[in-house]
Motif scaffolding. Structure first.
Motif, short mmCIF file in Angstrom:
data_model
loop_
_atom_site.label_atom_id
_atom_site.label_comp_id
_atom_site.label_asym_id
_atom_site.label_seq_id
_atom_site.Cartn_x
_atom_site.Cartn_y
_atom_site.Cartn_z
N TYR A 249 18.01 -36.80 -35.47
CA TYR A 249 18.19 -36.75 -34.02
C TYR A 249 19.54 -36.16 -33.61
O TYR A 249 19.89 -36.20 -32.44
N ARG A 250 20.28 -35.63 -34.58
CA ARG A 250 21.55 -34.98 -34.25
C ARG A 250 21.39 -33.49 -34.53
O ARG A 250 21.33 -33.06 -35.68
N ALA A 251 21.31 -32.73 -33.49
CA ALA A 251 21.08 -31.29 -33.63
C ALA A 251 22.29 -30.62 -34.28
O ALA A 251 23.43 -31.00 -34.02
N PRO A 252 22.08 -29.63 -35.17
CA PRO A 252 23.20 -28.91 -35.78
C PRO A 252 24.03 -28.22 -34.70
O PRO A 252 23.51 -27.79 -33.66
N ASP A 253 25.34 -28.12 -34.95
CA ASP A 253 26.23 -27.57 -33.93
C ASP A 253 27.01 -26.36 -34.42
O ASP A 253 28.08 -26.05 -33.92
N THR A 254 26.49 -25.64 -35.43
CA THR A 254 27.14 -24.43 -35.91
C THR A 254 26.16 -23.27 -35.89
O THR A 254 24.94 -23.46 -35.85
N LEU A 255 26.70 -22.06 -35.90
CA LEU A 255 25.88 -20.86 -35.97
C LEU A 255 25.83 -20.36 -37.40
O LEU A 255 26.86 -20.28 -38.08
N VAL A 256 24.62 -20.03 -37.85
CA VAL A 256 24.42 -19.60 -39.23
C VAL A 256 23.77 -18.22 -39.22
O VAL A 256 22.79 -17.99 -38.51
N ASP A 257 24.34 -17.30 -40.01
CA ASP A 257 23.76 -15.97 -40.18
C ASP A 257 22.62 -16.09 -41.19
O ASP A 257 22.84 -16.07 -42.41
N GLY A 293 22.22 -23.97 -36.69
CA GLY A 293 21.69 -24.72 -37.81
C GLY A 293 22.73 -25.28 -38.74
O GLY A 293 23.94 -25.10 -38.56
N ASP A 294 22.23 -25.94 -39.76
CA ASP A 294 23.04 -26.50 -40.84
C ASP A 294 22.85 -25.59 -42.04
O ASP A 294 21.75 -25.48 -42.59
N ARG A 295 23.90 -24.92 -42.48
CA ARG A 295 23.78 -23.91 -43.53
C ARG A 295 23.23 -24.50 -44.83
O ARG A 295 22.38 -23.91 -45.49
N ALA A 373 7.90 -31.74 -47.89
CA ALA A 373 8.32 -32.81 -46.99
C ALA A 373 9.76 -32.58 -46.53
O ALA A 373 10.09 -32.79 -45.35
N ILE A 374 10.60 -32.13 -47.45
CA ILE A 374 11.99 -31.82 -47.09
C ILE A 374 12.04 -30.65 -46.11
O ILE A 374 12.78 -30.67 -45.12
N VAL A 375 11.24 -29.61 -46.39
CA VAL A 375 11.19 -28.45 -45.49
C VAL A 375 10.77 -28.87 -44.09
O VAL A 375 11.37 -28.46 -43.08
N LYS A 376 9.74 -29.70 -44.00
CA LYS A 376 9.26 -30.15 -42.69
C LYS A 376 10.35 -30.88 -41.91
O LYS A 376 10.55 -30.62 -40.71
N HIS A 377 11.08 -31.77 -42.56
CA HIS A 377 12.12 -32.53 -41.86
C HIS A 377 13.30 -31.65 -41.48
O HIS A 377 13.93 -31.86 -40.44
N ILE A 378 13.61 -30.64 -42.30
CA ILE A 378 14.68 -29.70 -41.93
C ILE A 378 14.28 -28.91 -40.68
O ILE A 378 15.08 -28.73 -39.75
N VAL A 379 13.03 -28.44 -40.64
CA VAL A 379 12.56 -27.68 -39.48
C VAL A 379 12.57 -28.56 -38.24
O VAL A 379 12.96 -28.13 -37.15
N GLU A 380 12.15 -29.82 -38.37
CA GLU A 380 12.15 -30.73 -37.23
C GLU A 380 13.56 -30.97 -36.72
O GLU A 380 13.80 -31.04 -35.51
N ARG A 381 14.52 -31.12 -37.63
CA ARG A 381 15.90 -31.34 -37.18
C ARG A 381 16.43 -30.11 -36.44
O ARG A 381 17.23 -30.24 -35.50
N ASP A 408 26.11 -22.99 -25.18
CA ASP A 408 27.39 -23.69 -25.29
C ASP A 408 27.74 -24.06 -26.73
O ASP A 408 28.65 -24.84 -26.96
N VAL A 409 27.02 -23.51 -27.72
CA VAL A 409 27.32 -23.82 -29.12
C VAL A 409 28.43 -22.91 -29.60
O VAL A 409 28.29 -21.68 -29.59
N PRO A 410 29.57 -23.47 -30.03
CA PRO A 410 30.65 -22.63 -30.53
C PRO A 410 30.33 -22.06 -31.90
O PRO A 410 29.61 -22.68 -32.69
N ASN A 411 30.83 -20.89 -32.19
CA ASN A 411 30.61 -20.28 -33.49
C ASN A 411 31.66 -20.78 -34.46
O ASN A 411 32.75 -20.24 -34.57
#
Length: 427
Positions: A249-257, A293-295, A373-381, A408-411
């Protein structure tokens, strides 16, 4: 007989006093005046007692009917759960949630017909007075897997036989508990199997006679090493899954290439998986924007998807990794293989923990049953979408859609996109 009011008695008394005074002024004798006065006072006293009795008597007030109250319907609709008022086994009022569950026709219908469940029918048909609310568990109401708790509470006078029926959906709670029990059982089984093998080989090698055979010892040690590594992978996946769920329930706060990250992961597979790794093809559209996302988690997602394609695709066939723009400015990642494919009855369960289409083959290839199962939860996050399409005999295609970053997400990422080096097709 009609009774005099207080004002009438007061006026009569005043007239009596005035008449007495007038008679005395005219020269009437006191005895002649006394008898009428005493009679008038006696009449007034009787009337006064009647007025007091009438004023002290309680006035019966009519109690409005519950159903007729103007706010009764609003009260029912204010509850999001199905709610019904039952009078003598018949539903007299039902809110919209109850009508969605049981049908719009239930008002006026016998409650035992509207709620077709043996346990509910038995309670709703009972005419015995309820001292306190009754709880009944209902399984299969609405759909086969749904579980409800029905609460029946008495309302109003006992003679009215009115019951307030409240239905609470416990399907999610029951499903979560069942998943927890299944997870513990599966995890225990997955750990117990390799551990039992390791213990058996240790006992064999501890035998003075068998331990002398160098060939047998080396073969057993190789198997023990494989089983131990399998347990290590399983524990690593369990820890990873637990961490992802904790951050769900905590959305990632970084930008990933994602373009650069995908190229990096594909490069790892090409260099570490021999001929099969060199069959991984990559196509990345130019000028793709970064994703929020979360790199580390996105890297794990790519490893799991490409790893599955490498394991289950037919040798000699390509594995295609495509990264391009999807609908609504989303970034689309597609990983496709040309393997045996997956039957349609297995597709809905592929993301369940420890679910395998072919358990023996999966374990032989080192799978833990937790990859998707891990992929599904990563996509949901990452607030994305996840889809699996497969055709028997042709292969499987997995698609992941990731939303564009919020404004408003900082890079915070140090990565710099290099479109010229990543654009086009790598084969």
């Amino acid at each position: 007989m009609n009774r005099l009011t207080t004002s009438q008695i007061t006026a009569s008394l005043a007239m009596l006093l005035l008449g007495t005074g007038g008679a005395l002024l005219l020269g009437a004798s006191p005895i002649t005046i006394a008898l009428p006065i005493l009679g008038g006072l006696l009449v007034l006293l009787i009337c006064a007692q009647g007025v007091a009795t009438r004023q002290s008597a309680p006035v019966a007030q009519e109690v409005p009917d519950l159903i007729g109250h103007p706010d009764f319907i609003s009260l029912l609709e204010g509850i999001s759960d199905p709610l019904m008022l039952v009078e003598r086994s018949r539903i007299v009022r039902a809110n919209r949630a109850a009508q969605r569950l049981l049908g719009t026709h239930i008002e006026g219908e016998d409650a035992r017909i509207a709620i077709r469940h043996p346990a509910a029918a038995e309670r709703l048909a009972s005419t015995a007075p309820l001292a306190e609310p009754v709880m009944v568990e209902l399984v299969g109401l609405g759909s086969r897997d749904q579980r409800w708790q029905m609460r029946i509470a008495p309302i109003g006078q006992v003679a009215d036989m009115r019951r307030l029926v409240h239905l609470v959906d416990h399907s999610g709670t029951h499903a979560a508990e069942r998943m927890r029990v299944d997870f513990v059982a599966n995890a225990s089984h997955e750990l117990r199997t390799p551990l039992a093998g390791i213990l058996g080989f240790i006992e064999t090698l501890a035998d003075p006679e068998l331990g002398k055979d160098d060939e047998t010892r080396q073969r057993f040690l190789k198997i023990m090493d494989g089983e131990a590594r399998r347990m290590q992978r399983l524990i690593d996946d369990l820890i990873s899954l637990s961490r992802i769920e904790a951050e769900k329930y905590r959305a990632p706060d970084t930008l990933v290439d994602l373009s650069e990250l995908a190229a990096e992961v594909v490069g790892v597979f090409r260099s570490s998986h021999g001929d099969r790794g060199r069959e991984v093809e990559m196509e990345i559209a130019p000028q793709l924007p970064s994703v929020q996302g979360d790199r580390a988690q996105l890297s794990q997602l790519l490893h799991n998807l490409i790893g599955n394609a490498v394991k289950y695709g037919r040798p000699g066939t390509p594995i295609r990794v495509i990264l391009n723009e999807g609908p609504s400015s989303m970034t689309r990642l597609t990983v496709a293989d040309e393997g045996e494919g997956i039957g349609p009855d297995h597709l809905p369960r592929l993301t369940e923990r420890f679910y395998r289409v072919d358990s023996g083959r999966s374990r032989a290839m080192g799978g833990t049953g937790l990859g998707l199962a891990i992929v599904k939860h990563i996509v949901e996050r990452h607030r994305g979408r996840f889809d699996i399409a497969s055709t028997l005999g042709k292969g499987t295609t997995i698609t992941v859609l990731l939303p564009p970053p919020m404004e408003d997400v900082p890079n915070k990422s140090d990565e710099k996109r290099r479109p010229s080096a990543l654009s086009g097709t790598m084969s």
